[in-house]
Design a protein around this motif. Structure first.
Motif, PDB file in Angstrom:
ATOM      1  N   MET A   1      -9.135   7.371  12.300  1.00  0.00           N
ATOM      2  CA  MET A   1     -10.088   8.222  11.596  1.00  0.00           C
ATOM      3  C   MET A   1     -10.392   9.461  12.431  1.00  0.00           C
ATOM      4  O   MET A   1     -10.459   9.389  13.660  1.00  0.00           O
ATOM      5  N   ASN A   2     -10.599  10.571  11.743  1.00  0.00           N
ATOM      6  CA  ASN A   2     -10.996  11.811  12.403  1.00  0.00           C
ATOM      7  C   ASN A   2     -12.229  12.363  11.694  1.00  0.00           C
ATOM      8  O   ASN A   2     -12.125  12.978  10.633  1.00  0.00           O
ATOM      9  N   LEU A   3     -13.394  12.146  12.293  1.00  0.00           N
ATOM     10  CA  LEU A   3     -14.629  12.597  11.665  1.00  0.00           C
ATOM     11  C   LEU A   3     -14.680  14.112  11.528  1.00  0.00           C
ATOM     12  O   LEU A   3     -15.383  14.631  10.654  1.00  0.00           O
ATOM     13  N   ASP A   4     -13.957  14.825  12.367  1.00  0.00           N
ATOM     14  CA  ASP A   4     -13.954  16.283  12.280  1.00  0.00           C
ATOM     15  C   ASP A   4     -13.280  16.770  11.003  1.00  0.00           C
ATOM     16  O   ASP A   4     -13.434  17.938  10.626  1.00  0.00           O
ATOM     17  N   ASN A   5     -12.530  15.895  10.357  1.00  0.00           N
ATOM     18  CA  ASN A   5     -11.864  16.262   9.107  1.00  0.00           C
ATOM     19  C   ASN A   5     -12.652  15.827   7.874  1.00  0.00           C
ATOM     20  O   ASN A   5     -12.164  15.962   6.752  1.00  0.00           O
ATOM     21  N   ILE A   6     -13.854  15.299   8.090  1.00  0.00           N
ATOM     22  CA  ILE A   6     -14.691  14.850   6.971  1.00  0.00           C
ATOM     23  C   ILE A   6     -15.908  15.757   6.865  1.00  0.00           C
ATOM     24  O   ILE A   6     -16.668  15.911   7.827  1.00  0.00           O
ATOM     25  N   ASN A  28     -26.723  11.523  13.442  1.00  0.00           N
ATOM     26  CA  ASN A  28     -26.911  10.129  13.850  1.00  0.00           C
ATOM     27  C   ASN A  28     -25.591   9.376  13.893  1.00  0.00           C
ATOM     28  O   ASN A  28     -25.353   8.527  14.755  1.00  0.00           O
ATOM     29  N   MET A  29     -24.726   9.662  12.919  1.00  0.00           N
ATOM     30  CA  MET A  29     -23.483   8.921  12.769  1.00  0.00           C
ATOM     31  C   MET A  29     -22.261   9.679  13.296  1.00  0.00           C
ATOM     32  O   MET A  29     -21.137   9.216  13.158  1.00  0.00           O
ATOM     33  N   GLY A  30     -22.476  10.855  13.889  1.00  0.00           N
ATOM     34  CA  GLY A  30     -21.386  11.563  14.525  1.00  0.00           C
ATOM     35  C   GLY A  30     -20.641  12.550  13.658  1.00  0.00           C
ATOM     36  O   GLY A  30     -19.580  13.052  14.058  1.00  0.00           O
ATOM     37  N   LEU A  31     -21.149  12.866  12.471  1.00  0.00           N
ATOM     38  CA  LEU A  31     -20.514  13.878  11.621  1.00  0.00           C
ATOM     39  C   LEU A  31     -21.205  15.222  11.833  1.00  0.00           C
ATOM     40  O   LEU A  31     -22.416  15.270  12.086  1.00  0.00           O
ATOM     41  N   GLU A 103      -8.762   6.640   6.274  1.00  0.00           N
ATOM     42  CA  GLU A 103      -7.298   6.731   6.260  1.00  0.00           C
ATOM     43  C   GLU A 103      -6.841   8.155   5.965  1.00  0.00           C
ATOM     44  O   GLU A 103      -5.944   8.692   6.630  1.00  0.00           O
ATOM     45  N   ALA A 104      -7.453   8.780   4.983  1.00  0.00           N
ATOM     46  CA  ALA A 104      -7.055  10.141   4.608  1.00  0.00           C
ATOM     47  C   ALA A 104      -7.379  11.147   5.703  1.00  0.00           C
ATOM     48  O   ALA A 104      -6.642  12.116   5.913  1.00  0.00           O
ATOM     49  N   SER A 105      -8.497  10.918   6.431  1.00  0.00           N
ATOM     50  CA  SER A 105      -8.970  11.904   7.406  1.00  0.00           C
ATOM     51  C   SER A 105      -8.052  12.052   8.617  1.00  0.00           C
ATOM     52  O   SER A 105      -8.195  13.010   9.383  1.00  0.00           O
ATOM     53  N   VAL A 106      -7.148  11.128   8.797  1.00  0.00           N
ATOM     54  CA  VAL A 106      -6.232  11.228   9.949  1.00  0.00           C
ATOM     55  C   VAL A 106      -5.403  12.503   9.870  1.00  0.00           C
ATOM     56  O   VAL A 106      -5.207  13.209  10.869  1.00  0.00           O
ATOM     57  N   HIS A 107      -4.938  12.840   8.668  1.00  0.00           N
ATOM     58  CA  HIS A 107      -4.079  14.015   8.510  1.00  0.00           C
ATOM     59  C   HIS A 107      -4.562  14.981   7.433  1.00  0.00           C
ATOM     60  O   HIS A 107      -3.945  16.027   7.224  1.00  0.00           O
ATOM     61  N   GLU A 108      -5.652  14.648   6.731  1.00  0.00           N
ATOM     62  CA  GLU A 108      -6.090  15.471   5.613  1.00  0.00           C
ATOM     63  C   GLU A 108      -7.551  15.876   5.756  1.00  0.00           C
ATOM     64  O   GLU A 108      -8.312  15.272   6.511  1.00  0.00           O
ATOM     65  N   TYR A 155     -22.962   5.982   7.644  1.00  0.00           N
ATOM     66  CA  TYR A 155     -23.045   4.721   8.399  1.00  0.00           C
ATOM     67  C   TYR A 155     -21.779   3.897   8.231  1.00  0.00           C
ATOM     68  O   TYR A 155     -21.248   3.336   9.203  1.00  0.00           O
ATOM     69  N   GLU A 156     -21.276   3.811   7.006  1.00  0.00           N
ATOM     70  CA  GLU A 156     -20.061   3.031   6.777  1.00  0.00           C
ATOM     71  C   GLU A 156     -18.876   3.637   7.519  1.00  0.00           C
ATOM     72  O   GLU A 156     -18.025   2.910   8.051  1.00  0.00           O
ATOM     73  N   LEU A 157     -18.815   4.948   7.598  1.00  0.00           N
ATOM     74  CA  LEU A 157     -17.764   5.594   8.380  1.00  0.00           C
ATOM     75  C   LEU A 157     -17.925   5.291   9.861  1.00  0.00           C
ATOM     76  O   LEU A 157     -16.950   5.024  10.569  1.00  0.00           O
ATOM     77  N   ARG A 158     -19.157   5.307  10.343  1.00  0.00           N
ATOM     78  CA  ARG A 158     -19.426   5.019  11.749  1.00  0.00           C
ATOM     79  C   ARG A 158     -19.021   3.592  12.109  1.00  0.00           C
ATOM     80  O   ARG A 158     -18.452   3.342  13.180  1.00  0.00           O
ATOM     81  N   MET A 159     -19.312   2.659  11.221  1.00  0.00           N
ATOM     82  CA  MET A 159     -18.966   1.265  11.476  1.00  0.00           C
ATOM     83  C   MET A 159     -17.462   1.087  11.603  1.00  0.00           C
ATOM     84  O   MET A 159     -16.978   0.307  12.428  1.00  0.00           O
ATOM     85  N   LEU A 160     -16.707   1.802  10.804  1.00  0.00           N
ATOM     86  CA  LEU A 160     -15.249   1.729  10.914  1.00  0.00           C
ATOM     87  C   LEU A 160     -14.775   2.329  12.235  1.00  0.00           C
ATOM     88  O   LEU A 160     -13.892   1.786  12.899  1.00  0.00           O
ATOM     89  N   LEU A 161     -15.380   3.429  12.629  1.00  0.00           N
ATOM     90  CA  LEU A 161     -14.979   4.092  13.869  1.00  0.00           C
ATOM     91  C   LEU A 161     -15.273   3.223  15.086  1.00  0.00           C
ATOM     92  O   LEU A 161     -14.483   3.181  16.038  1.00  0.00           O
ATOM     93  N   ASP A 162     -16.399   2.509  15.052  1.00  0.00           N
ATOM     94  CA  ASP A 162     -16.822   1.708  16.207  1.00  0.00           C
ATOM     95  C   ASP A 162     -16.388   0.248  16.123  1.00  0.00           C
ATOM     96  O   ASP A 162     -16.779  -0.551  16.972  1.00  0.00           O
ATOM     97  N   ALA A 163     -15.609  -0.088  15.117  1.00  0.00           N
ATOM     98  CA  ALA A 163     -15.261  -1.498  14.890  1.00  0.00           C
ATOM     99  C   ALA A 163     -14.688  -2.168  16.135  1.00  0.00           C
ATOM    100  O   ALA A 163     -15.036  -3.302  16.466  1.00  0.00           O
ATOM    101  N   GLY A 164     -13.835  -1.479  16.866  1.00  0.00           N
ATOM    102  CA  GLY A 164     -13.212  -2.078  18.042  1.00  0.00           C
ATOM    103  C   GLY A 164     -14.124  -2.164  19.243  1.00  0.00           C
ATOM    104  O   GLY A 164     -13.819  -2.871  20.206  1.00  0.00           O
ATOM    105  N   ARG A 165     -15.281  -1.475  19.198  1.00  0.00           N
ATOM    106  CA  ARG A 165     -16.201  -1.477  20.342  1.00  0.00           C
ATOM    107  C   ARG A 165     -17.444  -2.317  20.114  1.00  0.00           C
ATOM    108  O   ARG A 165     -18.257  -2.479  21.028  1.00  0.00           O
ATOM    109  N   LEU A 166     -17.606  -2.855  18.912  1.00  0.00           N
ATOM    110  CA  LEU A 166     -18.790  -3.659  18.620  1.00  0.00           C
ATOM    111  C   LEU A 166     -18.646  -5.050  19.237  1.00  0.00           C
ATOM    112  O   LEU A 166     -17.536  -5.572  19.347  1.00  0.00           O
TER     113      LEU A 166
END
Length: 255
Positions: A1-6, A28-31, A103-108, A155-166
């Motif tokens: 995911m790339n939050l800069d593309n959202i 709060n959620m990094g966007l 998924e889309a934000s990786v390249h779009e 928040y839902e986007l943040r949870m996906l981004l942090d999934a591996g660190r929770l």
């Protein structure tokens, strides 16, 4: 995911305070990418006040005259909708939709559209979207404040981004080892002695008191530091009790 593309796109927002609230929710959620389509009152001190320390998100906001300008370079557009439409359209909840956006934000370039406070997005605006998003609410009261709705999606986007660190489990970050069974048994002996000395526990009629207290502490799971604190409280309590009170000789002896 790339939050800069959202990007979060607010369409024709009527109250400047809501714009500030959205900026805060985003940060709060990094966007950070906020687009404002023909806001009715902006810039405004109420927006700045509500944004609190998210003034940088407001400062970077892009104001456009039309929705088409705000999403012209986007490949994936999501429109929030609070009600069903005459023509069925792909619809998801925030959690499922976050996965699609991630998924889309990786390249779009991805845009999430939020409509007017009183009536949301128009049918024409929703037809510009690849997917519609609906936030489930109670049937008794389905109205969401604009900033609250944005917070849910972010928040839902943040949870996906942090999934591996929770933390993988509730004990993952515990700072002290949990008490051993041996130390817990010593605590139960100490506790029973003290309760007898206090007159709270009658060894002749225990009424399952210690069994219930064991169940209580087993459910909580004490760590070694917490156990030492409780033992210290019991020791200090005993200093004020008569020494000739009856004591127990073994763990659970009065059960």
């Amino acid at each position: 995911m790339n939050l800069d593309n959202i990007r979060i796109v607010l369409v024709n927002t009527s109250h400047p305070g809501n714009i500030g609230g959205v900026a805060r929710a985003m940060k709060n959620m990094g966007l950070s990418r906020l687009y404002l389509v023909e806001p009715r009152q902006y810039p405004d001190e109420q927006a700045t006040w509500r944004a609190a320390t998210a003034a940088d998100v407001l400062d970077g906001a892009v104001v456009t005259r039309t929705l088409d300008e705000a999403i012209a370079d986007c490949q994936f557009v999501v429109g929030t909708s609070a009600r069903s439409r005459n023509i069925p359209w792909p619809l998801q909840d925030p959690r499922a939709c976050a996965g699609r956006m991630a998924e889309a934000s990786v390249h779009e370039q991805v845009a999430v559209l939020f409509g007017r406070e009183d009536r949301g997005l128009t049918n024409e605006e929703l037809r510009r979207c690849n997917l519609h998003l609906n936030i489930p609410t109670s049937e008794d009261y389905s109205s969401l404040n604009l900033a609250m709705a944005v917070q849910v999606v972010c928040y839902e986007l943040r949870m996906l981004l942090d999934a591996g660190r929770l933390p993988a489990s509730e004990d993952a970050e515990w700072d002290t080892p949990f008490a051993t069974r041996e130390n817990m048994e010593r605590f139960y002996v100490h506790l029973e002695e003290t309760l007898v000395q206090l007159g709270f526990l009658d060894p002749a009629a225990p009424r399952q008191l210690m069994t219930r207290l064991r169940r209580l502490y087993s459910r909580v799971r004490l760590d070694e530091m917490e156990l030492n604190i409780l033992r210290g409280i019991l020791t200090e309590t005993q200093k004020f009790l008569p020494r000739d009170s009856a004591t127990v000789s073994s763990p659970g002896g009065s059960e």
